[in-house]
Write a protein that holds these residues in place. Sequence first.
Motif, mmCIF file in Angstrom:
data_model
loop_
_atom_site.group_PDB
_atom_site.id
_atom_site.type_symbol
_atom_site.label_atom_id
_atom_site.label_comp_id
_atom_site.label_asym_id
_atom_site.label_seq_id
_atom_site.Cartn_x
_atom_site.Cartn_y
_atom_site.Cartn_z
ATOM 1 N N THR A 132 3.273 -13.382 -1.418
ATOM 2 C CA THR A 132 2.822 -12.218 -0.299
ATOM 3 C C THR A 132 1.840 -12.437 0.298
ATOM 4 N N LEU A 133 1.842 -11.723 2.101
ATOM 5 C CA LEU A 133 0.432 -12.446 2.854
ATOM 6 C C LEU A 133 -1.169 -11.672 2.182
ATOM 7 N N ALA A 134 -1.425 -10.992 0.883
ATOM 8 C CA ALA A 134 -2.717 -10.351 1.150
ATOM 9 C C ALA A 134 -3.149 -11.662 -0.587
ATOM 10 N N ALA A 135 -1.902 -13.067 -1.003
ATOM 11 C CA ALA A 135 -2.753 -13.659 -1.931
ATOM 12 C C ALA A 135 -3.761 -14.419 -1.248
ATOM 13 N N THR A 136 -3.562 -14.802 -0.193
ATOM 14 C CA THR A 136 -5.104 -14.825 -0.378
ATOM 15 C C THR A 136 -5.973 -15.161 0.867
ATOM 16 N N ASN B 276 -5.174 -7.998 -14.325
ATOM 17 C CA ASN B 276 -5.461 -9.203 -13.453
ATOM 18 C C ASN B 276 -4.972 -10.330 -13.407
ATOM 19 N N TRP B 277 -4.434 -10.315 -14.724
ATOM 20 C CA TRP B 277 -3.186 -11.563 -14.342
ATOM 21 C C TRP B 277 -1.676 -10.431 -13.726
ATOM 22 N N LEU B 278 -1.593 -9.692 -13.853
ATOM 23 C CA LEU B 278 -0.149 -8.731 -13.993
ATOM 24 C C LEU B 278 -0.090 -8.443 -12.607
ATOM 25 N N GLU C 232 -4.362 -22.671 -6.818
ATOM 26 C CA GLU C 232 -5.199 -22.649 -5.495
ATOM 27 C C GLU C 232 -5.187 -21.816 -4.866
ATOM 28 N N LEU C 233 -4.691 -20.403 -5.209
ATOM 29 C CA LEU C 233 -4.600 -19.066 -4.705
ATOM 30 C C LEU C 233 -5.514 -18.330 -5.111
ATOM 31 N N PHE C 234 -5.581 -18.392 -6.457
ATOM 32 C CA PHE C 234 -6.420 -17.153 -7.320
ATOM 33 C C PHE C 234 -7.459 -17.788 -8.401
ATOM 34 N N ASN C 235 -8.140 -19.561 -8.314
ATOM 35 C CA ASN C 235 -8.524 -19.402 -9.029
ATOM 36 C C ASN C 235 -8.741 -19.009 -10.296
ATOM 37 N N VAL C 236 -7.477 -18.912 -11.225
ATOM 38 C CA VAL C 236 -6.822 -18.955 -12.226
ATOM 39 C C VAL C 236 -7.268 -20.106 -13.340
#
Length: 378
Positions: free
Chosen positions: A104-108, A220-222, A177-181
């Motif tokens: 989704t757009l909110a991902a980054t 958080n991962w969910l 790349e997007l969430f730094n997991v």
Amino acid sequence: MIARPIWTDRMASSWRKAPIVWLAGPRRTGKTVIGQSLAEAEFLNCDLPSVAERLRDPETFYRGLQKPAVVFDEVHQLIDPSRLLKIGADQFPGLKILATSSSTLAATRKFRDSLTGRKRVVSLTPVLHEELPAFGINDVRTRLLRGGLPPMLLVKRLDSEFFSEWQDSYFARDVQELFNVEKRAGFLRVFELLLRQSGGMLDVTKLSKESQISRPTVTNWLEVYQTTQVVHLLRPFSGGGQREIVAQPKAYGFDTGLVCHARGWDTLRPDDCGVLWEHLVLDAIIASGTDRVHFWRDKQQREVDFVVPRGREAVDAIECKWNPSAFEPRGLKAFRELYPKGWNYVVSPLNGPGYERMEGRLKLSFMSPHELRLKLTG
């Protein structure tokens, strides 16, 4: 290139409402191919450095366009994608913009502007039941076992390595790349556990214990799984009744092939098809553009598979049945005692057209996922 008119029609309809269409969907669902199929659009792969350089000056780029539409594939790879899209929408009226992304757009955090009023979101699912003939699939069980990612459907035989490679790519490109997991093994272990229990009630505490990952981290991962659209969480529908389940959600993996892979299934038994069929029906609901999907369950274990609110009072009930002749309306009857207004749909892999049947005072409409999608879209 296999045409997928359901999705191009959805995009055309969205463009009549807003200049930007955000085509979101998990990796390998076919976003790039759909973008390339638009003959009147200029296609740009935003992964390429040369494309990023070309887009450094958005105004100059847009003025030089020779076509009425433009496709920004993997737009989140750009440094400032929201600025690029906003300039196109605001300064170049009449231009149609398609932006694709695996989330989704909110991902980054790159998106400093939500593009409110300028965009419509189309959520791309794996190949739908009604699209199978175009992919040369005559037996829906093939779709259940292999899943609906086009590369997997188009090969001659099941390739389990495909799903392992898909998960590697998903983590590297869409998560890291997007969430730094950082905990790759733990993140994919939780994802695999979700796939194994796909279609069932989600117990976060139990999931945390089985995966040996802390409960806050699992929670958080969910959010990440949902944002990248690889897991759908359905909340229970409730009008406040004391006997209704009101909090615990259900979790569905986005692709039946990944579900089967996680469960170690290389063939399907008749009992396996029922829960997998629910996933295909959910895909049809999502493809209709319906943005509110729930399930219903009470404390006596009576249940309706999917519930779609319609208006202020009506709510449609959707039951999934692999074998329609074996449908038992116990849950539906209990639901209608509380919520009498709405349509009752029983969705099955029918060989012919849909039909209606009375069950006491209940009017049941038996139909295919294709007919259900049209009903919900209408």
